[in-house]
Design an enzyme around this catalytic site. Structure first.
Site, PDB file in Angstrom:
ATOM      1  N   GLY A   1       0.929  -0.701   5.594  1.00 45.33           N
ATOM      2  CA  GLY A   1       1.379  -1.682   6.580  1.00 45.33           C
ATOM      3  C   GLY A   1       0.272  -2.567   7.094  1.00 45.33           C
ATOM      4  N   GLY A   2      -0.813  -2.724   6.315  1.00 47.34           N
ATOM      5  CA  GLY A   2      -1.889  -3.629   6.716  1.00 47.34           C
ATOM      6  C   GLY A   2      -2.417  -3.277   8.091  1.00 47.34           C
TER       7      GLY A   2
ATOM      8  N   THR B   1      -4.182   1.684  -2.173  1.00 50.71           N
ATOM      9  CA  THR B   1      -3.767   0.284  -2.027  1.00 50.71           C
ATOM     10  C   THR B   1      -4.244  -0.631  -3.144  1.00 50.71           C
ATOM     11  OG1 THR B   1      -3.779  -1.577  -0.465  1.00 50.71           O
ATOM     12  CG2 THR B   1      -5.801  -0.315  -0.613  1.00 50.71           C
TER      13      THR B   1
ATOM     14  N   THR C   1       0.880  -1.166   0.000  1.00 53.07           N
ATOM     15  CA  THR C   1       0.000   0.000   0.000  1.00 53.07           C
ATOM     16  C   THR C   1       0.912   1.208   0.000  1.00 53.07           C
ATOM     17  OG1 THR C   1      -1.778  -1.198   1.069  1.00 53.07           O
ATOM     18  CG2 THR C   1      -1.740   1.136   1.518  1.00 53.07           C
TER      19      THR C   1
ATOM     20  N   ASN D   1      -3.653  -3.796  -1.896  1.00 52.59           N
ATOM     21  CA  ASN D   1      -3.520  -4.767  -0.805  1.00 52.59           C
ATOM     22  C   ASN D   1      -2.133  -5.388  -0.792  1.00 52.59           C
ATOM     23  OD1 ASN D   1      -4.429  -5.865   1.565  1.00 52.59           O
ATOM     24  ND2 ASN D   1      -5.245  -7.694   0.610  1.00 52.59           N
TER      25      ASN D   1
ATOM     26  N   ASP E   1      -9.513  -8.387   2.597  1.00 51.68           N
ATOM     27  CA  ASP E   1      -9.747  -7.543   3.781  1.00 51.68           C
ATOM     28  C   ASP E   1     -11.127  -7.816   4.396  1.00 51.68           C
ATOM     29  OD1 ASP E   1      -7.314  -6.339   3.968  1.00 51.68           O
ATOM     30  OD2 ASP E   1      -7.866  -4.516   2.902  1.00 51.68           O
TER      31      ASP E   1
ATOM     32  N   SER F   1     -11.047  -1.674   6.122  1.00 48.96           N
ATOM     33  CA  SER F   1      -9.655  -1.271   5.889  1.00 48.96           C
ATOM     34  C   SER F   1      -9.007  -0.834   7.194  1.00 48.96           C
ATOM     35  CB  SER F   1      -9.652  -0.094   4.901  1.00 48.96           C
ATOM     36  OG  SER F   1      -8.347   0.395   4.722  1.00 48.96           O
ATOM     37  N   SER F   2      -7.686  -0.814   7.198  1.00 50.95           N
ATOM     38  CA  SER F   2      -6.956  -0.213   8.318  1.00 50.95           C
ATOM     39  C   SER F   2      -6.315   1.107   7.899  1.00 50.95           C
ATOM     40  CB  SER F   2      -5.851  -1.155   8.803  1.00 50.95           C
ATOM     41  OG  SER F   2      -6.396  -2.380   9.202  1.00 50.95           O
TER      42      SER F   2
END
Ligand code: DON
Length: 573
Positions: free
Chosen positions: A474-475, A401, A383, A403, A425, A454-455
């Site tokens: 960074g997920g 992103t 991302t 992903n 996700d 999402s984060s």
């Protein structure tokens, strides 16, 4: 944040509340641009993951564009030069602040599940998740949102045409760009999957192998797609020849997209999450991101502690306990707000934070298994982010992103773009970890047209004296990285410090603190273990943070690019 709740809190008197309210007032007035005479930075800062994207943004500013036009140039250029991380086959959140009236919104161009998607689409006959289908190939892709988002930005907030702001990306896609260290490293991980899709292998590899650093990649088909968008706007992507190539490619390779799915894609504007932390207003990503709610929740829990003045072990312990509780709530409550009722107000309230704080022991870790909600659990990078402040004080925090690195690795022939694997996700099965080890339940189950949780946490901190723009990929670790960056900003440090800080993370499940190798001394690790924490020190760093700051008192504009990857660039001019 009500007065009674605040007054009830330990160590907080009415005087503090009065000062806070007064400062809040000042902040709000100043964010409308009315109070601070001539308050304009005069210079522009852009920090992104690639020097070509940062330069493209400045090129567009020099042509008379504002931060929002520059954001289009940076986003589209990253979509070309950083296929590891984002692209027009993926999605994005742009958090924006308009200086002229202080208006703030988040443009949600998150991918959307196609109509034929369903809850059990990644389960095999035994009910186990088929991880290959969930992350590799066209079935892993949600309907892309980035192009719709770029058009929305241009039409509603930019000064220049979409076509003008796309020019740098089109030029670079045609002329080519050099493979950098990140491309090289990530391809090492994804090359076997890339090789399964001939169109991707043909343009992203060198004679079928991992290209060396410096090798020039050209993406003429992607240039053609961007030209279609330059000519016809988002329609040039969501209908007509580009859409036909996308749908044909995806379906021939086993995917489920239709022309109707593409035509049905819509951008949404969402009200950001807002809360006060000390003298600063946190403005950050709302659902379908979990980031803003989690960051607000963690900051609310931490606020009464003099967190930056505590001894390192106690400081880490308290932050970790707040992280643990916020990630528990993320797993249970968060999902697409158009499909599930997310109790945002409750989760971001001081009252709720007071309750969470009361369950934290100062000397012992709370095992995640002891927190209510855990009984629902059966078991169980890539991302990009950029930050912009323009000479007028407009601001953009954007996280984009596909992903995982190179998304699903699937490229529909004739398009030059990689389809995302954002469907991962979603929670493919209750309590089952995804690629980031994150778990979820009904709130984040797959449904047609729903957006996966999402984060991504593009964030502003707005104060009377300073404004900060911050974010990172960074997920599941995005949330905790942004949090640590915010605490460093609060400490008085500059963007260069936020982006290079050593990082640590806790996400409820697994019940462990992970840390970059330079984060804790051996004694600190021992101290945390003695409190009952499991500590895993990783040899690889994570994240790629890019931040910018405007100091209204000194008039200075500064920016910083994460030193972990050499292609990132922060330029102020
Ligand atoms: O939206 C999300 O939260 C994820 N798709 C972000 C993935 C990511 O940051 C991967 N980066 N290293």
């Amino acid at each position: 944040m009500g007065e009674i709740q605040a007054a009830d809190r330990p160590g907080r008197g009415l005087k503090t509340i009065f000062i806070r309210q007064a400062l809040l007032c000042l902040v709000l007035i100043s964010s409308s641009g009315a109070l601070i005479a001539g308050a304009k930075p005069g210079k522009a800062a852009i920090a992104s993951a690639h020097y070509l994207a940062t330069e493209a943004g400045h090129e567009i500013l020099e042509q008379g564009g504002n931060a929002f036009d520059a954001a289009i140039a940076v986003s589209s250029t990253l979509a070309v030069v950083e296929p590891t991380s984002s692209g027009i086959g993926g999605g994005a959140f742009w958090l924006i602040h308009r200086a002229s009236d202080g208006f703030q919104t988040m443009i949600d161009a998150r991918e959307q599940a196609p109509a034929a998607a369903h809850k059990d689409m990644y389960l095999d006959e035994e009910g186990n998740v088929n991880r290959d289908l969930a992350v590799n190939g066209p079935l892993a892709g949600g309907i892309p949102g980035e192009i719709a988002g770029l058009e929305h930005l241009a039409k509603n907030y930019g000064r220049l045409s979409l076509a003008t702001s796309l020019q740098p990306a089109i030029r670079i896609a045609r002329e080519g760009f050099p493979v950098d260290e990140k491309y090289h490293a990530m391809m090492g991980w994804r090359i076997d999957t890339i090789k399964r899709w001939p169109a991707a292998a043909e343009v992203l590899l060198a004679d079928g192998e991992k290209p060396p650093v410096g090798h020039i990649i050209k993406l003429p088909d992607l240039a053609w797609v961007l030209e279609q968008v330059a000519e016809r706007g988002a329609e040039g992507f969501y209908s007509g020849p580009v859409a036909e190539r996308l749908v044909k490619g995806v379906r021939e390779a086993g995917g489920i997209w239709t022309m109707e799915d593409l035509a049905a894609y819509v951008v949404k504007e969402r009200d950001p999450i807002r809360t006060m932390y000390g003298d600063y207003e946190l403005v950050t990503a709302p659902p379908p991101s979990s980031g803003g709610v989690a960051i607000a929740e963690i900051l609310n829990v931490l606020e009464p502690y003099p967190i930056n003045d505590l001894a390192p072990v106690l400081r880490t312990h308290l932050i970790v306990e707040a992280m643990r509780r916020a990630y528990r709530d993320r797993a249970i409550y968060l999902g697409d707000p158009d499909f599930v009722e997310v109790p945002v107000e409750m989760l971001t309230s001081q009252y709720y934070a007071d309750g969470l704080r009361a369950s934290i022991r100062p000397d012992r870790a709370t095992p995640s298994s002891m927190l209510a909600g855990n009984d629902q659990i059966q078991e169980g990078t890539d991302t990009t982010h950029f930050s912009i402040i323009d000479a007028d004080g407009n601001m953009v925090a954007a996280t984009l992103t596909v992903n995982l690195p190179f998304g699903s690795a699937f490229m529909p022939p004739g398009t030059g773009l990689l389809v995302n694997n954002e469907m991962d996700d979603f929670s493919a099965k209750e309590g089952e970890p995804n690629a980031f080890g994150l778990i979820g339940f009904q709130a984040n189950e797959i449904k047609p047209f729903k957006r996966p949780l999402s984060s991504m946490s593009p964030t502003f901190m707005i104060g009377a004296d300073k404004r900060a723009v911050i974010g990172t990929p960074g997920g599941g670790r995005i949330i905790t990285m942004v949090l640590l960056g915010i605490l460093d900003f609060i400490k008085g440090n500059e963007p260069e410090s936020w982006v290079s800080l050593p990082r640590f993370h806790h996400q409820y499940v697994p019940d462990q603190i992970s840390a970059e190798s330079n984060t804790f001394s051996p004694e600190q690790v021992e101290g945390l273990r003695a409190m009952g924490h499991e500590v895993e020190v990783r040899d690889r760093p994570w994240g790629n943070m890019h931040g910018a700051m405007w100091n209204l008192e000194t008039g200075e504009v500064t920016a910083g690019s994460d030193p972990r990857w050499p292609s990132g660039r922060a330029i102020v001019k």
